[in-house]
Design a protein around this motif. Structure first.
Motif: not given
Length: 550
Positions: A419-434
């Motif tokens: 269970d990897f929901n959309t908001s969790v995945r997008e927060t992950l991508v934001q963290r990495v891109k930052a």
């Protein structure tokens, strides 16, 4: 400059509309086809309006500070982080010259003359908020752009954000169809499919693709693109591409600023005729994995001992020795084109390099890279026909036959939470891109020191940032400092997945997702982790992950 005044007024209106829509509580999901369609169209329009509002605000800042000012660049960076599924963000002058590009990976586009591109000519000519159709971008991928005019005392140019349309659409559509009998596909009025719950359909054209040249199907597609709303029935492959079925379809239209996307909700009317047999008792996952590996090894040996045509005929036979209940052999060439898929013959000859699962893992591309390195295992989510097409974790294993093609198989591991929901995945991508932005600004030495600092901002429990060279050398791993400097390209997790190799491959492709079973510093136990990696430059990358259920 009347058009600039109108554009400035529009950004205020769109901002209010976009913010209001996004903040309203959404009604409970209903599973009727009309409710699914209505929510899908509304959700897509809200996403597009939100992006448009952000572009308008950035255009206002650039109009005040100039096209290449520091304040404008910072605004672009923040907007790109706000929409983690977006790929790039450009400032283009009224002469069609790229003035600014973020992230830094696209800095090479600055000073590029793009004035000959139709979407650039249209933006300069119309000086209004616009959306393009899908096209191959200078950034190196097929996507769409949303643009907004920049006006100071005169028209200066425009901002343009680029993304893959399936990324924007999928984040809103997936929750609407999960656990329902409905599928959704979205197409431009020229017939190009820009989203489908079956990823293999994305990028095809309804009117020119050979698989769609079926009696009655062209007439159905012609109606869909010609009429903004409607309903009909047509025959096509089922969700598994195993047989032709009758489908009912209802559609509506989404899109802003010149875009007109047909949103089509379909349901298989023949589904009740065919009940899937329940899965039999399966051995423990470790034993099943070993059985699968031995099965793939036997298929690779068979392929080396026989003529390729003869071997593929055997692998494509659903009643043959290489199809054993859940286990069956598939085959691809090293460019990810299907050679054998016994229960989905319609895919044969199709290139699936860009196919990804619902979490964004490009697993066919990953398999090809593993095969080129001698073979190995990979995780991905895949619908299980034996369980009503519920998505479950699958462990795949591939081996090369020679330097041109490979064989593989896979097993489901349904007991593992995914269970990897959309908001969790997008927060992950934001963290990495930052973190990538920080590394590009500070340089490798300073950035890695910050990433390895357990008391710093980048080592937040399971949300820590890691970094590797593309050759597999460990650069940052705050909770395992003894591994710094060591090469981990051949590291395997408990199921034999070469995680660092797959992450390096994803980074070289511009960034992406990879699953791993790995130590969780928050629990002290191993868990399934979805990682996202992004290249800092061609020599190293940063990443982070989130554990299932987090």
């Amino acid at each position: 400059m009347r058009i600039c005044t109108i554009a400035a007024a529009l950004v205020i209106a769109v901002t209010v509309l976009g913010a209001g829509c996004m903040e309203e509580s959404q009604p409970p999901l209903q599973t009727t086809r009309d409710a699914v369609l209505q929510e899908a169209v509304l959700a897509i329009d809200q996403e597009l309006a939100s992006v448009g509002a952000s572009l308008g605000e950035d255009a206002r800042v650039l109009g005040e500070t100039g096209l290449s000012g520091a304040a404008g660049k910072e605004a672009l960076k923040q907007t790109l982080l706000e929409y983690p599924w977006a790929e790039s963000y450009l400032v283009i002058s009224r002469d069609g010259i790229v003035v600014m590009a973020v992230p830094e990976n696209y800095a090479g586009l600055v000073n590029t003359d793009v004035s000959s591109q139709p979407q650039v000519q249209r933006a300069v000519r119309e000086r209004a908020p616009l959306m393009s159709e899908a096209f191959y971008l200078n950034e190196g991928f097929t996507g769409i752009t949303q643009s907004y005019p920049i006006c100071g005392t005169e028209y200066l140019g425009f901002v343009s954000i680029a993304y893959r349309p399936d990324a924007l659409i999928g984040r809103t559509i997936a929750p609407l169809t999960n656990g329902t009998p409905y599928d959704i596909w979205v197409a431009q009025t020229d017939g190009r499919v820009i989203y489908d719950t079956t990823p293999e359909e994305i990028g095809r054209n309804l009117f020119s693709d050979p698989d769609y040249q079926v009696p009655g199907l062209q007439e159905a597609f012609a109606r869909i693109v010609a009429e903004p709303t409607g309903s009909l029935e047509y025959s096509f492959w089922d969700r598994s591409w195993e047989r032709n079925v009758t489908k009912e379809a209802i559609w509506g239209t989404a899109g802003i600023d010149g875009a007109e996307w047909r949103v089509v909700v379909t349901r298989n009317l023949d589904a009740a005729e065919r009940q899937q047999a329940p899965a039999g008792e399966r051995p423990p996952a470790a034993d099943a994995a070993e059985e699968m590996k031995a099965f793939v090894a036997s298929a690779a040996a068979y392929a080396r001992e026989h003529d390729r045509t003869e071997a593929l005929a055997a692998f494509n036979d659903p009643d043959g020795e290489f199809a054993r209940d859940e286990l069956y052999i598939f085959a691809y060439d090293m460019n990810s084109t299907v050679l054998a898929l016994p229960f989905q013959p319609a895919f044969i000859g199709t290139n699936r390099s860009e196919v990804h699962d619902s979490s964004g893992v490009a697993y066919i591309y990953g398999m090809s890279r593993l095969a080129a390195e001698g073979g190995g295992s990979i995780y991905y989510l895949y619908p299980n026909p034996a369980r009503g097409y519920a998505e479950e974790l699958k462990l795949g294993y591939v081996l090369p036959v020679d330097g041109t093609w490979f064989v593989g198989s896979g097993i489901y591991i349904p007991e593992v939470a995914t269970d990897f929901n959309t908001s969790v995945r997008e927060t992950l991508v934001q963290r990495v891109k930052a973190a990538r932005g920080f590394a590009q600004e500070q340089g490798r030495e300073t950035a890695c020191a910050a990433f390895n600092d357990l008391s710093g901002d980048f080592a937040d429990g399971g949300a820590y940032i890691f970094a590797y060279g593309t050759d597999g050398t460990t650069l940052a791993l705050p909770y395992q400092p003894d591994l710094i400097g060591k090469n981990r390209l051949d590291f395997e997790d408990r199921y034999g997945v070469r995680v660092i190799l797959l992450e390096s491959a994803a980074a070289e492709a511009g960034g992406g997702f990879v699953y791993v079973t790995y130590y969780n510093p928050d629990t002290g136990l191993d868990g399934l982790k979805l990682c996202y990696v992004a290249p800092v430059d061609e020599k190293w990358f940063v990443g982070s992950g989130v554990y299932a259920g987090a």
